[in-house]
Design a protein around this motif. Structure first.
Motif, PDB file in Angstrom:
ATOM      1  N   UNK A   1       0.815  -1.224   0.000  1.00 33.07           N
ATOM      2  CA  UNK A   1       0.000   0.000   0.000  1.00 33.07           C
ATOM      3  C   UNK A   1       0.852   1.279   0.000  1.00 33.07           C
ATOM      4  N   UNK A   2       2.169   1.156  -0.312  1.00 26.93           N
ATOM      5  CA  UNK A   2       3.003   2.351  -0.328  1.00 26.93           C
ATOM      6  C   UNK A   2       2.834   3.145  -1.617  1.00 26.93           C
ATOM      7  N   UNK A   3       2.345   2.500  -2.664  1.00 31.97           N
ATOM      8  CA  UNK A   3       2.184   3.193  -3.941  1.00 31.97           C
ATOM      9  C   UNK A   3       1.218   2.413  -4.814  1.00 31.97           C
ATOM     10  N   UNK A   4       0.754   3.078  -5.880  1.00 34.23           N
ATOM     11  CA  UNK A   4      -0.150   2.470  -6.847  1.00 34.23           C
ATOM     12  C   UNK A   4       0.537   2.368  -8.204  1.00 34.23           C
ATOM     13  N   UNK A   5       0.214   1.327  -8.933  1.00 36.66           N
ATOM     14  CA  UNK A   5       0.616   1.232 -10.332  1.00 36.66           C
ATOM     15  C   UNK A   5      -0.387   1.996 -11.188  1.00 36.66           C
ATOM     16  N   UNK A   6      -0.030   2.367 -12.435  1.00 34.45           N
ATOM     17  CA  UNK A   6      -1.012   3.014 -13.319  1.00 34.45           C
ATOM     18  C   UNK A   6      -2.282   2.181 -13.498  1.00 34.45           C
ATOM     19  N   UNK A   7      -2.134   0.851 -13.526  1.00 40.53           N
ATOM     20  CA  UNK A   7      -3.315  -0.006 -13.665  1.00 40.53           C
ATOM     21  C   UNK A   7      -4.248   0.135 -12.463  1.00 40.53           C
ATOM     22  N   UNK A   8      -3.670   0.210 -11.266  1.00 41.60           N
ATOM     23  CA  UNK A   8      -4.481   0.359 -10.058  1.00 41.60           C
ATOM     24  C   UNK A   8      -5.143   1.732 -10.015  1.00 41.60           C
ATOM     25  N   UNK A   9      -4.414   2.759 -10.444  1.00 42.09           N
ATOM     26  CA  UNK A   9      -5.000   4.099 -10.494  1.00 42.09           C
ATOM     27  C   UNK A   9      -6.178   4.129 -11.459  1.00 42.09           C
ATOM     28  N   UNK A  10      -6.039   3.462 -12.609  1.00 39.19           N
ATOM     29  CA  UNK A  10      -7.125   3.458 -13.597  1.00 39.19           C
ATOM     30  C   UNK A  10      -8.391   2.825 -13.030  1.00 39.19           C
ATOM     31  N   UNK A  11      -8.245   1.778 -12.218  1.00 37.30           N
ATOM     32  CA  UNK A  11      -9.407   1.130 -11.617  1.00 37.30           C
ATOM     33  C   UNK A  11     -10.051   2.019 -10.551  1.00 37.30           C
ATOM     34  N   UNK A  12      -9.223   2.720  -9.777  1.00 38.03           N
ATOM     35  CA  UNK A  12      -9.760   3.591  -8.726  1.00 38.03           C
ATOM     36  C   UNK A  12     -10.510   4.768  -9.322  1.00 38.03           C
TER      37      UNK A  12
END
Length: 312
Positions: free
Chosen positions: A5-16
């Motif tokens: 949970x220290x950072x997000x990948x671009x894929x995770x950001x796109x889902x959020x």
């Protein structure tokens, strides 16, 4: 989420955010969403994502950095183009210019329509994209060029036409169909920043109707791009936002209600028109290759692309 949970990948950001991964990369490229690298991988800090998604009543904490003055001066002194505007079609145009004319360098400045014209006036840019609607004349751009660039002869060349309208929840549950819908009690708006063409269109409509902006809940909630507005609606932060049809295609969980077809133009000084780098611009703009790529993106009308629509 990875990395504990220290950072997000671009894929995770796109889902959020409920947007495409490509749109996330665009936000990072434009400086609207801060990022950093771990090895070859891009990461987004949770605090930066929270700052991006948090409704605000002022400019976001993180702004795209303006190009250094030395870089601007170098581009302008060496017959390059500093192109102001925010639409992705301008990135496509810059690429086609440099592909056709490798000696011409272009620098993108991601500012709104009003700020783009002011940059042209101040001499920190030599090309501005604008979609500024004048409520008194129902005309785009020409009235603003007259007011904001006094003493200068300018050429206005069409880039594309776009549909502006409402972003709403799927099925449009609150039946928002017209500008007057924004004045209904309980409707929450996600607005654009001052100086953007979309914000000016809304403010011109409010002025023409003698309507009080303070009666619109969320009027002070400013986002810095069409995609950010659409994402705010998709995430339930707002009931409605205003922007282009193209951005609605990039964000899942929103429907688009068209309101007005707008003319999106390029503005530059007439004295520059015959210079080689501006001839390279016009050649790229009028080329079948550029028009074919823009047409393939969807959401754009290229019927008058490259046509001179006004001289002031």
């Amino acid at each position: 989420m990875s990395d504990n949970t220290l950072s997000y990948s671009p894929e995770e950001v796109s889902k959020i955010l409920k947007i495409s991964k490509g749109t996330v990369y665009d936000l990072i490229k434009r400086g609207e969403l801060p990022s950093y690298r771990i090895g070859k991988k891009l990461r987004v800090a949770p605090s930066d994502l929270e700052a991006y998604t948090r409704p605000s009543y002022a400019a976001p904490r993180h702004q795209p950095e303006a190009p250094a003055i030395s870089i601007e001066k170098h581009i302008l002194d060496n017959h390059g183009l500093i192109l102001c505007g925010q639409d992705i079609v301008l990135d496509v145009l810059s690429r086609h210019i440099e592909k056709r004319s490798p000696s011409v360098r272009s620098l993108r400045s991601y500012v709104g329509s009003l700020d783009g014209l002011l940059s042209l006036y101040r001499g920190t840019a030599n090309l501005a994209a604008a979609h500024l609607w004048d409520g008194e004349t129902d005309e785009f751009n020409i009235p603003y060029v007259r007011r904001l660039l006094p003493g200068h002869r300018c050429v206005i060349v069409n880039l594309v036409f776009r549909n502006q309208g409402f972003y709403v929840a799927p099925g449009n549950p609150k039946n928002l169909r017209s500008w007057e819908s924004l004045l209904e009690p309980g409707i929450i708006l996600a607005n654009r920043e001052k100086g953007s063409g979309t914000r000016i269109m809304l403010d011109e409509w409010l002025r023409s109707m003698d309507a009080d902006a303070r009666s619109i809940q969320g009027y002070g909630h400013e986002e810095m791009s069409h995609v950010a507005v659409a994402s705010a609606v998709a995430r339930g932060i707002a009931d409605v936002g205003i922007g282009t049809e193209k951005a609605a295609q990039q964000v899942s969980g929103v429907d688009f209600i068209p309101l007005k077809k707008e003319r999106y133009d390029l503005v530059f000084y007439k004295e520059d028109m015959d210079k080689p780098h501006f001839q390279a611009l016009l050649a790229a703009l009028r080329s079948p290759e550029f028009k074919h790529e823009v047409s393939g993106l969807g959401g754009y009308d290229i019927s008058r692309c490259g046509e001179i629509v006004g001289e002031v």
